[in-house]
Motif scaffolding. Structure first.
Motif, PDB file in Angstrom:
ATOM      1  N   SER A 180      11.881  13.361   4.699  1.00 25.11           N
ATOM      2  CA  SER A 180      11.491  12.072   5.263  1.00 25.11           C
ATOM      3  C   SER A 180      10.105  11.699   4.749  1.00 25.11           C
ATOM      4  O   SER A 180       9.141  12.450   4.945  1.00 25.11           O
ATOM      5  CB  SER A 180      11.452  12.142   6.792  1.00 25.11           C
ATOM      6  OG  SER A 180      12.701  12.585   7.274  1.00 25.11           O
ATOM      7  N   GLY A 181      10.020  10.535   4.072  1.00 23.23           N
ATOM      8  CA  GLY A 181       8.742  10.070   3.545  1.00 23.23           C
ATOM      9  C   GLY A 181       8.414   8.695   4.087  1.00 23.23           C
ATOM     10  O   GLY A 181       8.682   8.389   5.246  1.00 23.23           O
ATOM     11  N   LEU A 182       7.860   7.840   3.223  1.00 23.86           N
ATOM     12  CA  LEU A 182       7.454   6.502   3.649  1.00 23.86           C
ATOM     13  C   LEU A 182       7.864   5.498   2.581  1.00 23.86           C
ATOM     14  O   LEU A 182       7.523   5.658   1.403  1.00 23.86           O
ATOM     15  CB  LEU A 182       5.926   6.466   3.854  1.00 23.86           C
ATOM     16  CG  LEU A 182       5.324   5.129   4.298  1.00 23.86           C
ATOM     17  CD1 LEU A 182       5.815   4.749   5.697  1.00 23.86           C
ATOM     18  CD2 LEU A 182       3.794   5.218   4.267  1.00 23.86           C
ATOM     19  N   GLU A 183       8.576   4.465   2.997  1.00 25.55           N
ATOM     20  CA  GLU A 183       9.050   3.447   2.068  1.00 25.55           C
ATOM     21  C   GLU A 183       7.871   2.615   1.550  1.00 25.55           C
ATOM     22  O   GLU A 183       6.843   2.491   2.216  1.00 25.55           O
ATOM     23  CB  GLU A 183      10.039   2.531   2.789  1.00 25.55           C
ATOM     24  CG  GLU A 183      11.066   1.920   1.852  1.00 25.55           C
ATOM     25  CD  GLU A 183      12.242   1.355   2.634  1.00 25.55           C
ATOM     26  OE1 GLU A 183      13.374   1.754   2.342  1.00 25.55           O
ATOM     27  OE2 GLU A 183      11.995   0.535   3.542  1.00 25.55           O
ATOM     28  N   GLY A 184       8.019   2.062   0.336  1.00 24.63           N
ATOM     29  CA  GLY A 184       6.963   1.218  -0.201  1.00 24.63           C
ATOM     30  C   GLY A 184       7.440   0.539  -1.476  1.00 24.63           C
ATOM     31  O   GLY A 184       8.598   0.741  -1.905  1.00 24.63           O
ATOM     32  N   ALA A 193       5.473   7.467   0.310  1.00 20.98           N
ATOM     33  CA  ALA A 193       5.684   8.914   0.180  1.00 20.98           C
ATOM     34  C   ALA A 193       7.128   9.092  -0.271  1.00 20.98           C
ATOM     35  O   ALA A 193       8.061   8.801   0.484  1.00 20.98           O
ATOM     36  CB  ALA A 193       5.425   9.609   1.500  1.00 20.98           C
ATOM     37  N   ASN A 194       7.286   9.520  -1.523  1.00 23.32           N
ATOM     38  CA  ASN A 194       8.590   9.480  -2.170  1.00 23.32           C
ATOM     39  C   ASN A 194       9.444  10.694  -1.794  1.00 23.32           C
ATOM     40  O   ASN A 194       9.229  11.813  -2.283  1.00 23.32           O
ATOM     41  CB  ASN A 194       8.399   9.400  -3.685  1.00 23.32           C
ATOM     42  CG  ASN A 194       9.687   9.035  -4.390  1.00 23.32           C
ATOM     43  OD1 ASN A 194      10.743   9.581  -4.070  1.00 23.32           O
ATOM     44  ND2 ASN A 194       9.601   8.109  -5.342  1.00 23.32           N
ATOM     45  N   ALA A 195      10.432  10.454  -0.931  1.00 18.43           N
ATOM     46  CA  ALA A 195      11.287  11.544  -0.446  1.00 18.43           C
ATOM     47  C   ALA A 195      12.174  12.093  -1.558  1.00 18.43           C
ATOM     48  O   ALA A 195      12.465  13.292  -1.599  1.00 18.43           O
ATOM     49  CB  ALA A 195      12.140  11.048   0.723  1.00 18.43           C
ATOM     50  N   VAL A 243      11.990   0.573  -5.248  1.00 26.01           N
ATOM     51  CA  VAL A 243      11.643   0.896  -3.862  1.00 26.01           C
ATOM     52  C   VAL A 243      11.343   2.393  -3.757  1.00 26.01           C
ATOM     53  O   VAL A 243      12.126   3.215  -4.245  1.00 26.01           O
ATOM     54  CB  VAL A 243      12.797   0.536  -2.899  1.00 26.01           C
ATOM     55  CG1 VAL A 243      12.465   0.962  -1.472  1.00 26.01           C
ATOM     56  CG2 VAL A 243      13.084  -0.962  -2.957  1.00 26.01           C
ATOM     57  N   ILE A 244      10.200   2.715  -3.145  1.00 27.71           N
ATOM     58  CA  ILE A 244       9.893   4.128  -2.890  1.00 27.71           C
ATOM     59  C   ILE A 244      10.823   4.605  -1.780  1.00 27.71           C
ATOM     60  O   ILE A 244      10.821   4.031  -0.683  1.00 27.71           O
ATOM     61  CB  ILE A 244       8.422   4.295  -2.454  1.00 27.71           C
ATOM     62  CG1 ILE A 244       7.476   3.807  -3.547  1.00 27.71           C
ATOM     63  CG2 ILE A 244       8.128   5.749  -2.093  1.00 27.71           C
ATOM     64  CD1 ILE A 244       6.022   3.680  -3.087  1.00 27.71           C
TER      65      ILE A 244
END
Ligand SMILES: [Zn+2]
Length: 378
Positions: A180-184, A193-195, A243-244
């Motif tokens: 689990s990361g963070l979309e961007g 944060a690229n899962a 999309v990240i």
């Protein structure tokens, strides 16, 4: 009743692993009780499944335990020539789900129950649930057996070996990992944060470990390949180019050839996750790498001194021993201190498929083994 007649009844209970097994166990308990067995029902927490333990002969440690699972794999998507839950007798073959894996063995044991009841040594029969999904029933049963003062010297697991004697198999451990990361936006990698990137690094770490395990192969490994293997079975995540991705998933398995390899892998993954992967995800407030254990089946390690092998060799007249590539409950019994072999009717090549079958010849060989066992224990 004959083993074939009992097998027809057992096949008619559709005990796929995700369905109840209590009706089948009542049927088996009835056979065993009428032969004089002392019975213990060990219900699973779900309330719809149980393990059944039946004992003949005196109470106490030692003796022999016959082990079978009563769950079967699903039939969905398989093209059967006849109803998989109705036994079809072609004369020399008996077709139906579970005939080979492993209701054939269970049917032979139930048919032999009156004979086995004459034992002067402790003789136990265990019927377990959820073997096909990670030996869950047997794992729950092990501590309960100790509580019942059941500690067999010898265990025969009746998985389909073509009535050959099998004294070793690898373990099988399956895991699902979620990242689990963070979309961007793809243009600003540092703000997300690229899962998927973390999952890719994790996969690369698994590949490195797979190489390292080759050099840890025991000198005289009986297995093929001789080392602990790792397979990356599924890797998915993300949506599109720019999309990240906030989420990724990775399914992998490991088949250990000996104690210590699993701990080696888990420790390496833990260290890599802590030192490398979690810092990669630092931009995400809820960053996480979570592992779910799908199943951990203990391996069966061949032993130079194995009273179970010696006994079954005498009963079957076979001397050679083999190893197999599939996991069973046998490793759990070995961990509990018993001498263990697999020996049961049917061939694994006929298991889990459409038109699964066991030959009547294989059933007859199994019944003969059990008759000789009853004689030996009398
Ligand atoms: Zn099986």
């Amino acid at each position: 009743m004959t083993a074939t007649a009992i097998l027809a009844d057992l096949v008619a209970f559709p005990t796929v692993s995700d369905r109840p097994n209590l009706a089948l166990l009542d049927y088996a308990a009835d056979h065993l009780h009428r032969a004089g067995a002392r019975l213990h029902h060990l219900p699973a927490p779900c309330g719809t499944k149980a393990n059944l333990v039946a004992s003949f002969g005196p109470d106490g440690p030692g003796g022999v335990l016959l082990s079978g699972h009563v769950d079967v794999v699903p039939v969905d998507g398989q093209n059967w020539a006849s109803d998989p839950f109705t036994l079809r007798d072609s004369g020399d073959r008996l077709y139906g789900r579970g005939t080979c894996d492993m209701k054939g063995f269970v049917a032979c044991v139930l048919a032999a129950a009156p004979d086995l009841a004459q034992s002067r040594q402790p003789l136990h029969v265990t019927l377990t649930h959820d073997e096909e999904v990670g030996c869950l029933g047997a794992r729950a049963m092990m501590p309960r057996l100790a509580g019942l003062n059941i500690a067999p010297e010898i265990v025969i697991v009746g998985e389909p070996t073509g009535m050959e004697i099998v004294d070793g198999h690898k373990g099988c451990c399956e895991y699902s990992v979620t990242f689990s990361g963070l979309e961007g936006h793809g243009s600003t990698p540092d703000l997300g944060a690229n899962a998927v990137a973390a999952a890719a690094r994790y996969a690369a770490c698994l590949l490195d470990l797979a190489e390292a395990l080759k050099s840890r192969a025991p000198a005289a490994s009986p297995f093929d390949p001789p080392w602990t293997t790792i397979n990356i079975g599924r890797l998915s995540g993300g949506s599109t180019h720019n999309v990240i991705p906030a989420r990724a998933e990775l399914d992998w398995e490991m088949r250990p050839v000996r104690d210590g390899d699993a701990a080696f892998v888990h420790e390496a993954l833990r260290a890599f996750t802590e030192t490398t992967l979690m810092p990669m995800l630092r931009a995400a407030p809820g960053a996480a790498i979570a592992t779910t254990t799908i199943g951990e089946v203990a391996g069966l390690t061949p032993q130079a001194d194995n009273p179970a092998r010696d006994l079954v060799a005498r009963l079957t007249g076979r001397n050679a021993t083999h190893t197999v590539p599939f996991g069973t409950e046998a490793g759990l019994f070995q961990q509990a201190g018993a001498a263990v072999v697999l020996c049961g009717p049917g061939h694994i090549a006929q298991a889990h498929k459409a038109d699964e079958y066991v030959s009547t010849d294989q059933l007859a060989q199994c019944s003969q083994m059990l008759a000789r066992l009853a004689q030996t224990l009398r």
